[in-house]
Enzyme design. Structure first.
Site, PDB file in Angstrom:
ATOM      1  N   GLU A 156      15.398 -19.364   1.854  1.00  0.00           N
ATOM      2  CA  GLU A 156      14.362 -20.297   1.424  1.00  0.00           C
ATOM      3  C   GLU A 156      14.865 -21.722   1.202  1.00  0.00           C
ATOM      4  O   GLU A 156      14.116 -22.672   1.411  1.00  0.00           O
ATOM      5  CB  GLU A 156      13.711 -19.783   0.126  1.00  0.00           C
ATOM      6  N   SER A 422     -15.694  29.009 -22.274  1.00  0.00           N
ATOM      7  CA  SER A 422     -15.231  29.894 -23.345  1.00  0.00           C
ATOM      8  C   SER A 422     -14.039  29.344 -24.101  1.00  0.00           C
ATOM      9  O   SER A 422     -13.659  29.897 -25.139  1.00  0.00           O
ATOM     10  CB  SER A 422     -14.879  31.267 -22.756  1.00  0.00           C
TER      11      SER A 422
END
Length: 753
Positions: A156, A422
């Site tokens: 860069e 249940s």
């Protein structure tokens, strides 16, 4: 030699003609004012030789003239370049002054605060996730892998350490490359300029923004060191996939910290900066890898690495990142972020959240559910599963909200409300024990009709006289329905709320079979009082909230919970639910060497299947089903969920010494001898502030005799009239007993007739 009138010497002129050399003076030889007479021009030579010399002379003359024209042109070009340069500088200076004047005073400039990061860690300090706008915490330059800054500088901004914020050479190179290619292929911005843009400016491409970017870059270079600028850049720049900063990107793509990134991974990260979304390994791994190779080449050119290191990096397997954050731990992170505002308000600074999660247990839970779904799910049409496991204080040790977080981020453990079936029955039986029933109380398993509702057992068979312990072990619906009407639906709801269920429930007869919807987290946490001896176990995942410097903002206080169940009731319930695993519907969940208890749950048409159970160490609930509510193929709570529960709890208890459940050792069965003790237990209200106050029996039952006799006589033969008992009356009848010797009606049940 002749003289003129003026006394000047007059030179003879000899012509090149045939005049015999006579002296000739013409008008051009005259002088005035006593001046010297100029020499006469030599007459041109005749013949070819003269012409050749003339041509040579002419050539030399023309050459001099051309040379003077070229240098003159060069001088004029240089002149105008200087002029244009001066005017250009004036123009640029004017733009700088104009746009600079539009900016705030430099004395007011300051680096904006980095968006706060929330670091979520497991109980042992391992990082679960980073959440916030950045997706990762800031890492000091000296702490991150050295390959990262090297890779970024190489690709860069190679002259980062030598320029003053703007790189004229890099800018000129980029302009030339772009002009020659006819399109924008290179940018000339330095890392400092990119940081200035990210910190202060919008991404729009205008002259004003570019000028401001340059001015801010100068200011950054003057105010901060190169290392500080580089650290700020690496901790804020966007790396794609909602990851800002190298720590977020490293964890996003490699599931590791930026401290541990290797050379190849650092090259891939640096390559993302050109086009984070397009080059993301989650979207385009081939393009990301190709770009990483270019970064490695740039690093070698700059002398950061050698050929051997490049060879090693290239031999590593390419990164294959998932398209989204993956791992069940992110369900936990989502839960933390949902709860955080309610605890401390708006997040304005970096935070560290200490959770109760056992990360190893979390990963094992995820693996077990995924394996069960992979091997059995397709056969029985089960596509999703969820799990929650917590200790006796309610601290969540593991939570899995679905099959794959990368595919679906919806948390089925804490957000999905479903009928428990249940698995709700323990609350019905506990409410019955609170009003004096015991595990050895006898009821008649026969067809029951309550209004228009006729509950049936799962196998559609009836067993006649059974104890409550047998009824719970075999999940008999008829007995649960009878108990609800004896206790009162509203009292069952109150007990369930007391134990930890927060969802709204309908106080009707069908609640016996778990028709009111609850979450898996609240259902499982409501089983914990059976495990811990009767204390409230508020489910929680956040243990402590601290700032980055260690200041504690919140710490939970669940270490001193109120008592919500009488120890005698807890003991009886534990002995009953142990039988669910040893003799009943939960046999697939049995744990060798450990005493465990629990309950199965299956909803209508096999939409949902659950198993919730516990040992003395953990309470765990598991659900299987489908998001769209499609039916599974006869999947019950005692099948797939119970087997998964067994697998998880076996792994969770490795290395632990077995210990019995509360109140299950040295306790003899009680046949309805506890009614006197139950006289002070109010069902209508409960004082959670006092551990010694428990529900009294419902009004109208004071002095009532034992419900069942010691010799096991049918309960219906001993129940007093309803008007004397003051209890709720089932609005229908109890039918014929399968295999029974006599017919029992509702009137018989209530009057003993």
């Amino acid at each position: 030699m002749a003289s003129g009138k003026s006394g000047q010497r007059i030179e003879p002129s000899f012509g090149g003609n045939d005049d015999g050399g006579e002296l000739r003076v013409d008008a051009s030889d005259r002088v005035a004012g006593g001046g010297r007479k100029p020499k006469r021009a030599k007459p041109p030579e005749r013949g070819a030789k003269g012409e050749k010399r003339a041509r040579r002379a002419g050539g030399r003359g023309s050459g001099k003239s051309g040379s003077g024209g070229f240098f003159g042109l060069a001088r004029r070009f240089a002149y105008w370049c200087v002029v244009l340069g001066i005017w250009g500088a004036i123009g640029v200076g004017g733009l700088v002054l104009y746009y600079g004047a539009r900016m705030p005073s430099a004395t007011s400039w300051s680096i904006p605060e980095r968006p706060p990061n929330v670091k979520i860690v497991a109980a042992n300090g391992e990082i679960i996730a980073n959440r916030g706008a950045t997706g990762g915490e800031a890492v000091a330059l000296e702490d991150m892998s050295p390959y990262i800054p090297q890779a970024v500088i190489a690709i860069e901004d190679r002259r980062f350490h030598s320029h003053f914020g703007v790189d004229p050479l890099g800018l000129a190179r980029a302009m030339l490359t772009n002009v020659m290619s006819g399109r924008m292929v290179q940018g000339g911005s330095t890392l400092t300029q990119q940081l200035a843009k990210n910190l202060f400016l919008s991404p729009e491409r205008t002259i004003e923004r570019k000028v401001q970017e340059v001015l801010l870059a100068f200011w950054l270079e003057q105010k901060y060191t190169k290392d500080q600028i580089l650290a700020m850049y690496l901790n804020r720049v966007f790396f794609g996939s909602n990851a800002y900063g190298v720590e977020a990107a490293s964890r996003r793509y490699f599931n590791k910290s930026a401290r541990d990134v290797n050379l190849g991974e650092a090259a891939l990260l640096a390559g993302l900066l050109k086009a984070p979304s397009r080059l993301s390994p989650a979207r385009n791994p081939e393009a990301a890898e190709e770009r990483a190779q270019l970064v490695l080449g740039a690093m070698r050119e700059e002398g950061f690495i050698n050929d051997a290191e490049i060879k090693t990096a290239m031999s590593q397997a390419p990164t294959r990142a998932k398209s989204f954050w993956s791992g069940a731990e992110h369900y936990v992170a989502d839960m933390v972020m949902d709860q955080l505002p309610g605890m401390i308000g708006e997040v304005t600074q970096d935070l560290v959240i200490d959770t109760t999660i056992d990360l190893a247990l979390e990963k094992r839970a995820e693996e077990i559910l995924a394996e069960r779904l992979e091997t059995e799910g397709g056969k029985v049409n089960a596509s999703q599963a969820a799990l929650v496991s917590l200790d006796g204080t309610g601290a969540i040790r593991a939570l899995v909200g679905g099959r794959d977080y990368a595919e679906s981020q919806f948390d089925r453990a804490s957000k999905a409300k479903r009928q428990p079936g249940s698995a709700f029955k323990p609350f019905v039986y506990a409410a019955a024990l609170e009003i004096g029933r015991t595990p050895m109380s006898v009821r008649n398993d026969v067809p029951v009709r309550i209004g228009n509702w006729t509950p049936e057992n799962y196998d559609q068979k009836y067993r006649g006289e059974v104890t409550l312990a047998d009824a719970l072990a075999n999940s008999l619906n008829t007995i649960a329905a009878q108990l609800v009407m004896e206790v009162g639906p509203q009292n069952v709801v109150k007990l369930a709320h007391r134990l930890g269920i927060d969802s709204e429930m309908q106080a009707n007869a069908s609640i016996a079979l778990g028709t009111s919807e609850v979450t898996l987290v609240e259902l499982t946490s409501s089983y914990a009082p059976f495990m811990n001896g009767g204390y409230k176990a508020t489910p929680h995942v956040i243990r402590r909230i601290s700032t980055a410097d260690g200041t504690v903002l919140y710490e939970n206080t669940y270490d001193n919970p109120p008592r919500v169940l009488d120890p005698a009731v807890v003991s009886e319930m534990n002995r009953m639910m142990v039988r669910v695993l040893t003799d009943g519907t939960g046999k697939n969940a049995r744990l060798p060497g450990w005493e465990a208890a629990g309950k199965t749950g299956t909803t209508q048409s096999f939409r949902d299947a659950l198993f919730v159970g516990y040992t003395s160490s953990l309470a765990t609930g598991i659900w299987f089903g489908n998001d769209d509510g499609k039916f599974m193929k006869k999947v019950t709570g005692g099948g797939l969920p119970a087997r998964a529960w067994h697998d998880f709890m076996t792994a969770a208890h490795e290395g632990l010494s077995p210990s019995p459940l509360f109140g299950t050792t040295g306790v003899q069965p009680v046949f309805d001898q506890g009614i006197a003790a139950a006289e002070e237990m109010p069902v209508d209200g409960f004082d959670t502030g006092s551990p010694d106050v428990f529900p009294e029996r419902p009004a109208g039952m004071d002095g009532m005799e034992s419900m069942e006799s010691m010799d096991g006589m049918a309960a219906a033969d001993q129940i007093r009239p309803a008007e004397q008992a003051g209890g709720p009356i089932p609005p229908a009848g109890v039918g014929e007993t399968t295999g029974g010797t006599r017919r029992t009606t509702l009137f018989d049940l209530l009057t003993g007739g």
